[in-house]
Design an enzyme around this catalytic site. Structure first.
Site, PDB file in Angstrom:
ATOM      1  N   ASN A  11       7.041  -8.549   7.715  1.00  0.00           N
ATOM      2  CA  ASN A  11       7.615  -8.132   6.196  1.00  0.00           C
ATOM      3  C   ASN A  11       7.092  -6.773   5.653  1.00  0.00           C
ATOM      4  O   ASN A  11       5.851  -6.597   5.317  1.00  0.00           O
ATOM      5  CB  ASN A  11       7.043  -9.164   5.367  1.00  0.00           C
ATOM      6  CG  ASN A  11       7.177  -9.181   4.122  1.00  0.00           C
ATOM      7  OD1 ASN A  11       7.885  -8.460   3.397  1.00  0.00           O
ATOM      8  ND2 ASN A  11       6.652 -10.093   2.982  1.00  0.00           N
ATOM      9  N   LYS A  13       8.218  -5.267   2.968  1.00  0.00           N
ATOM     10  CA  LYS A  13       7.485  -5.719   1.925  1.00  0.00           C
ATOM     11  C   LYS A  13       8.538  -3.898   1.256  1.00  0.00           C
ATOM     12  O   LYS A  13       9.269  -3.823   1.948  1.00  0.00           O
ATOM     13  CB  LYS A  13       6.151  -5.355   1.279  1.00  0.00           C
ATOM     14  CG  LYS A  13       5.804  -6.320   2.067  1.00  0.00           C
ATOM     15  CD  LYS A  13       4.325  -6.847   1.215  1.00  0.00           C
ATOM     16  CE  LYS A  13       3.674  -8.547   1.725  1.00  0.00           C
ATOM     17  NZ  LYS A  13       2.756  -8.877   2.085  1.00  0.00           N
ATOM     18  N   HIS A  95       8.735 -16.355  -0.483  1.00  0.00           N
ATOM     19  CA  HIS A  95       7.734 -15.353  -0.365  1.00  0.00           C
ATOM     20  C   HIS A  95       6.974 -15.874  -1.710  1.00  0.00           C
ATOM     21  O   HIS A  95       7.296 -15.338  -2.751  1.00  0.00           O
ATOM     22  CB  HIS A  95       7.984 -13.780   0.218  1.00  0.00           C
ATOM     23  CG  HIS A  95       6.705 -12.707   0.253  1.00  0.00           C
ATOM     24  ND1 HIS A  95       5.420 -13.433  -0.601  1.00  0.00           N
ATOM     25  CD2 HIS A  95       6.024 -12.895   1.451  1.00  0.00           C
ATOM     26  CE1 HIS A  95       4.968 -12.674   0.449  1.00  0.00           C
ATOM     27  NE2 HIS A  95       4.645 -12.485   1.595  1.00  0.00           N
ATOM     28  N   GLU A  97       5.046 -13.424  -3.545  1.00  0.00           N
ATOM     29  CA  GLU A  97       5.140 -12.363  -4.084  1.00  0.00           C
ATOM     30  C   GLU A  97       6.618 -12.901  -5.011  1.00  0.00           C
ATOM     31  O   GLU A  97       6.904 -12.344  -5.652  1.00  0.00           O
ATOM     32  CB  GLU A  97       5.079 -11.081  -3.243  1.00  0.00           C
ATOM     33  CG  GLU A  97       3.269 -10.732  -3.327  1.00  0.00           C
ATOM     34  CD  GLU A  97       3.551 -10.016  -1.361  1.00  0.00           C
ATOM     35  OE1 GLU A  97       4.778  -9.156  -0.921  1.00  0.00           O
ATOM     36  OE2 GLU A  97       2.760 -10.344  -1.107  1.00  0.00           O
ATOM     37  N   GLU A 165       1.111 -19.097   4.051  1.00  0.00           N
ATOM     38  CA  GLU A 165       0.423 -17.788   3.251  1.00  0.00           C
ATOM     39  C   GLU A 165      -0.028 -18.611   2.205  1.00  0.00           C
ATOM     40  O   GLU A 165       0.282 -18.438   1.400  1.00  0.00           O
ATOM     41  CB  GLU A 165       1.756 -16.417   3.017  1.00  0.00           C
ATOM     42  CG  GLU A 165       2.392 -16.501   4.545  1.00  0.00           C
ATOM     43  CD  GLU A 165       3.092 -15.259   4.791  1.00  0.00           C
ATOM     44  OE1 GLU A 165       2.647 -14.112   5.092  1.00  0.00           O
ATOM     45  OE2 GLU A 165       3.352 -15.373   3.396  1.00  0.00           O
ATOM     46  N   GLY A 171      -2.462  -9.896   1.658  1.00  0.00           N
ATOM     47  CA  GLY A 171      -3.067  -8.144   1.659  1.00  0.00           C
ATOM     48  C   GLY A 171      -4.570  -8.255   1.188  1.00  0.00           C
ATOM     49  O   GLY A 171      -5.070  -6.943   0.977  1.00  0.00           O
ATOM     50  N   SER A 210      -3.231 -11.472   6.109  1.00  0.00           N
ATOM     51  CA  SER A 210      -3.902 -10.969   6.799  1.00  0.00           C
ATOM     52  C   SER A 210      -4.538 -10.733   8.079  1.00  0.00           C
ATOM     53  O   SER A 210      -5.262 -10.314   9.175  1.00  0.00           O
ATOM     54  CB  SER A 210      -5.405 -10.678   6.096  1.00  0.00           C
ATOM     55  OG  SER A 210      -5.312 -10.573   4.709  1.00  0.00           O
TER      56      SER A 210
HETATM   57  P1  PGA Z   1      -0.498  -9.218   4.760  1.00  0.00           P
HETATM   58  O1  PGA Z   1       0.641 -10.164   4.070  1.00  0.00           O
HETATM   59  O2  PGA Z   1      -0.431  -9.295   6.457  1.00  0.00           O
HETATM   60  O3  PGA Z   1      -0.311  -7.846   4.459  1.00  0.00           O
HETATM   61  O4  PGA Z   1      -1.868 -10.218   3.852  1.00  0.00           O
HETATM   62  C1  PGA Z   1       2.043 -10.864   4.813  1.00  0.00           C
HETATM   63  C2  PGA Z   1       2.414 -11.346   4.227  1.00  0.00           C
HETATM   64  O5  PGA Z   1       2.960 -11.048   2.784  1.00  0.00           O
HETATM   65  O6  PGA Z   1       3.722 -12.173   4.461  1.00  0.00           O
END
Ligand code: PGA
Length: 248
Positions: A11, A13, A95, A97, A165, A171, A210
């Site tokens: 992803n 983003k 997601h 976010e 997640e 992140g 992560s």
């Molecule tokens: P990350 O994000 O691997 O940067 O922690 C995962 C995600 O949001 O799908």
């Protein structure tokens, strides 16, 4: 035990310019022997070119979101049909976010997953708890509530993937303990079994938060973990391919 083909999905983003399409080309050539499924969801502006870059390979390209409607007056949105028309194979829905930045609630997430299916796309449906929910011991009940609220009727393994997640792990470089990841995945599987019966054994449950080449092998070896949804480490082909190798 049922064998489920792992999926490693990237992803991007809100990252990526045309210059970064070279990473897609590098992933494409790095997965010629991959025994798992591999997907990348770049930003909407790059979907068409990413599909061209992946053409003829097993790399699937998808979108990071879709609107539930077929078309209409929804400025800035993209429908699942548009993603499919461009050649996309999947879409991420719910997601954290999007749930946070755009106040997306479970019912909307469910409608987006249904829209993905209507367009013939696979939906990767994301669920996960906040740091506060985790600290208060509410992780499993939050996951249950999100599954109950956002899982459409008619879920099958061909068109639904769940991504667990933990929001506090996205992140941040932090990951839950292996026991906690395994407990969350087992709980999700058992809720799916209660809701949809035997088909739940075939549905892939990804871990996200992560994931990087250095922790992928241990996370992916846990029971009931059928791949990874990868943010930051999907932006560089070399890192992403390290995670794909761990899933193989
Ligand atoms: P990350 O994000 O691997 O940067 O922690 C995962 C995600 O949001 O799908």
């Amino acid at each position: 035990m049922v064998a489920r083909k792992p999926l490693v999905a990237g992803n991007w983003k809100m990252n990526g310019l045309r210059a970064n399409l070279a990473e897609i080309a590098a992933v494409r050539s790095g997965i010629s022997d991959a025994r798992c499924d591999v997907a990348i969801c770049p930003p909407t502006t790059l979907i068409t070119e990413a599909i061209d870059a992946a053409a003829g390979s097993q790399l699937m390209i998808g979108a990071q979101d879709c609107h539930p409607a077929l078309s209409g007056a929804h400025t800035g949105d993209v429908s699942a049909e548009m993603v499919a028309d461009a050649g996309g194979k999947l879409v991420i829905v719910g997601h954290s976010e999007r749930r946070t930045d755009h106040k997306e609630a479970d019912a909307l997430v469910r409608a987006k997953a249904e829209a993905a299916w209507r367009a013939g796309l696979m939906a990767i449906l994301c669920i996960g708890e906040t740091e506060a929910e985790r600290t208060s011991g509410a992780t499993l009940s939050v996951l249950e509530r999100q599954i109950a609220g956002s899982l459409p009727e008619g879920s099958t393994a061909a068109r639904l993937v769940i991504a667990y997640e933990p929001i506090w792990a996205i992140g941040t470089g932090l990951t839950p303990s292996e026991d906690d990841i395994a407990a969350a995945h087992a709980h999700i599987r058992s809720r799916l079994l209660d809701m949809i019966g035997a088909e739940a054994e075939l549905i892939r449950i990804l871990y996200g938060g992560s994931v990087k080449p250095s922790n992928a092998a241990s996370i992916l070896s846990l029971d009931d973990i059928d791949g990874a949804l990868v943010g930051g480490a999907s932006l560089k082909a070399v890192d992403f391919l390290g995670i794909v190798a761990a899933a193989n």
